[in-house]
Design a protein around this motif. Structure first.
Motif, PDB file in Angstrom:
ATOM      1  N   GLN A   1       0.827  -1.210   0.000  1.00  0.00           N
ATOM      2  CA  GLN A   1       0.000   0.000   0.000  1.00  0.00           C
ATOM      3  C   GLN A   1       0.861   1.259   0.000  1.00  0.00           C
ATOM      4  O   GLN A   1       0.523   2.253  -0.653  1.00  0.00           O
ATOM      5  CB  GLN A   1      -0.922  -0.012   1.212  1.00  0.00           C
ATOM      6  CG  GLN A   1      -2.024  -1.064   1.140  1.00  0.00           C
ATOM      7  CD  GLN A   1      -2.879  -1.089   2.378  1.00  0.00           C
ATOM      8  OE1 GLN A   1      -2.526  -0.495   3.405  1.00  0.00           O
ATOM      9  NE2 GLN A   1      -4.011  -1.786   2.307  1.00  0.00           N
TER      10      GLN A   1
ATOM     11  N   PHE B   1       2.248   1.709  -3.464  1.00  0.00           N
ATOM     12  CA  PHE B   1       1.182   2.170  -4.352  1.00  0.00           C
ATOM     13  C   PHE B   1       0.883   3.649  -4.123  1.00  0.00           C
ATOM     14  O   PHE B   1       0.679   4.406  -5.084  1.00  0.00           O
ATOM     15  CB  PHE B   1      -0.082   1.336  -4.115  1.00  0.00           C
ATOM     16  CG  PHE B   1      -1.257   1.789  -4.933  1.00  0.00           C
ATOM     17  CD1 PHE B   1      -1.341   1.490  -6.285  1.00  0.00           C
ATOM     18  CD2 PHE B   1      -2.273   2.544  -4.349  1.00  0.00           C
ATOM     19  CE1 PHE B   1      -2.430   1.927  -7.047  1.00  0.00           C
ATOM     20  CE2 PHE B   1      -3.349   2.980  -5.097  1.00  0.00           C
ATOM     21  CZ  PHE B   1      -3.432   2.661  -6.453  1.00  0.00           C
ATOM     22  N   GLY B   2       0.866   4.063  -2.837  1.00  0.00           N
ATOM     23  CA  GLY B   2       0.628   5.471  -2.530  1.00  0.00           C
ATOM     24  C   GLY B   2       1.733   6.358  -3.073  1.00  0.00           C
ATOM     25  O   GLY B   2       1.454   7.440  -3.611  1.00  0.00           O
ATOM     26  N   ASP B   3       3.000   5.905  -2.958  1.00  0.00           N
ATOM     27  CA  ASP B   3       4.126   6.684  -3.485  1.00  0.00           C
ATOM     28  C   ASP B   3       4.024   6.832  -4.995  1.00  0.00           C
ATOM     29  O   ASP B   3       4.270   7.917  -5.546  1.00  0.00           O
ATOM     30  CB  ASP B   3       5.448   6.014  -3.115  1.00  0.00           C
ATOM     31  CG  ASP B   3       5.731   6.074  -1.626  1.00  0.00           C
ATOM     32  OD1 ASP B   3       5.114   6.911  -0.939  1.00  0.00           O
ATOM     33  OD2 ASP B   3       6.557   5.270  -1.146  1.00  0.00           O
ATOM     34  N   ARG B   4       3.649   5.751  -5.680  1.00  0.00           N
ATOM     35  CA  ARG B   4       3.516   5.820  -7.133  1.00  0.00           C
ATOM     36  C   ARG B   4       2.355   6.712  -7.548  1.00  0.00           C
ATOM     37  O   ARG B   4       2.440   7.430  -8.545  1.00  0.00           O
ATOM     38  CB  ARG B   4       3.329   4.411  -7.697  1.00  0.00           C
ATOM     39  CG  ARG B   4       4.576   3.529  -7.567  1.00  0.00           C
ATOM     40  CD  ARG B   4       4.331   2.128  -8.083  1.00  0.00           C
ATOM     41  NE  ARG B   4       5.534   1.302  -7.955  1.00  0.00           N
ATOM     42  CZ  ARG B   4       5.603   0.020  -8.280  1.00  0.00           C
ATOM     43  NH1 ARG B   4       4.505  -0.588  -8.766  1.00  0.00           N
ATOM     44  NH2 ARG B   4       6.724  -0.642  -8.130  1.00  0.00           N
ATOM     45  N   LEU B   5       1.279   6.660  -6.764  1.00  0.00           N
ATOM     46  CA  LEU B   5       0.129   7.518  -7.069  1.00  0.00           C
ATOM     47  C   LEU B   5       0.505   8.985  -6.931  1.00  0.00           C
ATOM     48  O   LEU B   5       0.122   9.817  -7.773  1.00  0.00           O
ATOM     49  CB  LEU B   5      -1.027   7.169  -6.133  1.00  0.00           C
ATOM     50  CG  LEU B   5      -2.380   7.829  -6.445  1.00  0.00           C
ATOM     51  CD1 LEU B   5      -2.873   7.396  -7.826  1.00  0.00           C
ATOM     52  CD2 LEU B   5      -3.399   7.472  -5.375  1.00  0.00           C
ATOM     53  N   ILE B   6       1.260   9.312  -5.884  1.00  0.00           N
ATOM     54  CA  ILE B   6       1.720  10.694  -5.695  1.00  0.00           C
ATOM     55  C   ILE B   6       2.639  11.109  -6.843  1.00  0.00           C
ATOM     56  O   ILE B   6       2.548  12.228  -7.359  1.00  0.00           O
ATOM     57  CB  ILE B   6       2.439  10.833  -4.341  1.00  0.00           C
ATOM     58  CG1 ILE B   6       1.436  10.645  -3.192  1.00  0.00           C
ATOM     59  CG2 ILE B   6       3.115  12.191  -4.226  1.00  0.00           C
ATOM     60  CD1 ILE B   6       2.086  10.624  -1.828  1.00  0.00           C
TER      61      ILE B   6
ATOM     62  N   VAL C   1       2.649   9.947  -9.915  1.00  0.00           N
ATOM     63  CA  VAL C   1       1.843  10.154 -11.120  1.00  0.00           C
ATOM     64  C   VAL C   1       1.143  11.513 -11.072  1.00  0.00           C
ATOM     65  O   VAL C   1       1.083  12.235 -12.072  1.00  0.00           O
ATOM     66  CB  VAL C   1       0.815   9.017 -11.271  1.00  0.00           C
ATOM     67  CG1 VAL C   1      -0.190   9.346 -12.375  1.00  0.00           C
ATOM     68  CG2 VAL C   1       1.507   7.699 -11.583  1.00  0.00           C
ATOM     69  N   ALA C   2       0.617  11.865  -9.885  1.00  0.00           N
ATOM     70  CA  ALA C   2      -0.065  13.153  -9.743  1.00  0.00           C
ATOM     71  C   ALA C   2       0.902  14.314  -9.955  1.00  0.00           C
ATOM     72  O   ALA C   2       0.570  15.301 -10.621  1.00  0.00           O
ATOM     73  CB  ALA C   2      -0.704  13.250  -8.359  1.00  0.00           C
TER      74      ALA C   2
END
Length: 278
Positions: free
Chosen positions: A6, A9-14, A16-17
């Protein structure tokens, strides 16, 4: 294991943003650069197809041959450099005074300085214009520089940075009979280079892009800064036949600031992260 997945995944989501926001921010810049290499007759038909030919260097050669942009750039360079150096000197001295010395009413004076952040520029433009008109300082470099030397943000930044430098360093120098000015000049000032670089970039960028006050103060074409000069060359978009030339001027205008930022990038990152040079 689940927490680790998780977290990744959160680091990758940040990431991407952040990349998406960077693309949105850079898109207009690439659009301006692309148009600067397109023939004006093609731009009059469509501003799409930036990556497809034809391309031309004529817009840039026209700047060198006929444009007054270099004179405007010189004016902007003189104003921005003078304003930056004087602001650094005043803000650094004031910041050190607030951070390391005690005098009656220090807190009240500091609050009064910070209150300047809440005063909008438009609120003082009329008395400022009147003062400089009566002193015959319009259309002079001094008239373009002086109103922007009072920078509450610069005083606050330097004060906070000096407070972050361990006082023991200065106390050790005092034990060696060093004067306050010598300590400031030889010890504290070199340690504050990251903060000064940050303030210098901020001040230079603001002065380089300043439009409102030069529009009021510079009424002669030979005293135009770059922002005023470029604005003076623009007409209604639908009637303009030199959009490519205008975009090339805009690229020329942005290069000095970009080069300056790249040169001081390391110091800016250090200052923003809260550290100070060793």
């Amino acid at each position: 294991m689940r927490a680790s997945i998780q977290g990744r995944f959160g680091d990758r989501l940040i990431l991407v943003a952040v990349v998406a926001l960077a693309i949105c921010w850079l898109a207009p810049i690439f659009w301006v650069i692309g148009l600067s290499f397109k023939p004006n007759d093609v731009i009059m038909k469509t501003t799409g197809g930036l990556l497809s030919p034809p391309f031309t260097l004529k817009n840039y050669t026209d700047i060198i041959a006929t444009s007054a942009v270099f004179g405007w750039m010189l004016n902007s360079a003189i104003v921005a450099t003078g304003q930056t150096l004087l602001t650094l000197a005043l803000s650094t001295l004031a910041g050190y005074g607030f951070a390391r010395t005690d005098f009656p009413g220090k807190r009240l004076v500091f609050v009064a300085v910070l209150a300047g952040l809440a005063v909008p520029e438009q609120a003082i433009i009329v008395p400022l214009h009147t003062m400089f008109a009566e002193a015959n300082l319009h259309n002079t470099y001094f008239g373009l520089i002086a109103p922007r030397l009072a920078v509450p943000f610069g005083v606050f930044l330097m004060t906070q940075y000096f407070r972050g430098i361990p006082a023991e360093i200065e106390e050790a120098a005092m034990l060696d009979n060093a004067s306050r000015f010598k300590i400031f000049l030889r010890i504290v000032l070199p340690l504050s280079i990251p903060a000064q670089a940050t303030l210098g970039i901020y001040t230079f960028l603001h002065a380089w892009n300043e439009y409102f006050w030069p529009l009021v103060s510079a009424t002669k074409p030979e005293m135009y800064t770059l922002t005023i000069g470029l604005a003076a060359t623009q007409t209604n978009f639908a009637q303009t036949e030199g959009i490519g030339f205008l975009m090339a001027q805009a690229v020329f205008a942005g290069l000095p600031v970009l080069i300056l930022y790249l040169f001081f990038q390391r110091h800016i990152v250090t200052a923003v992260s809260g550290g100070f040079a060793k």
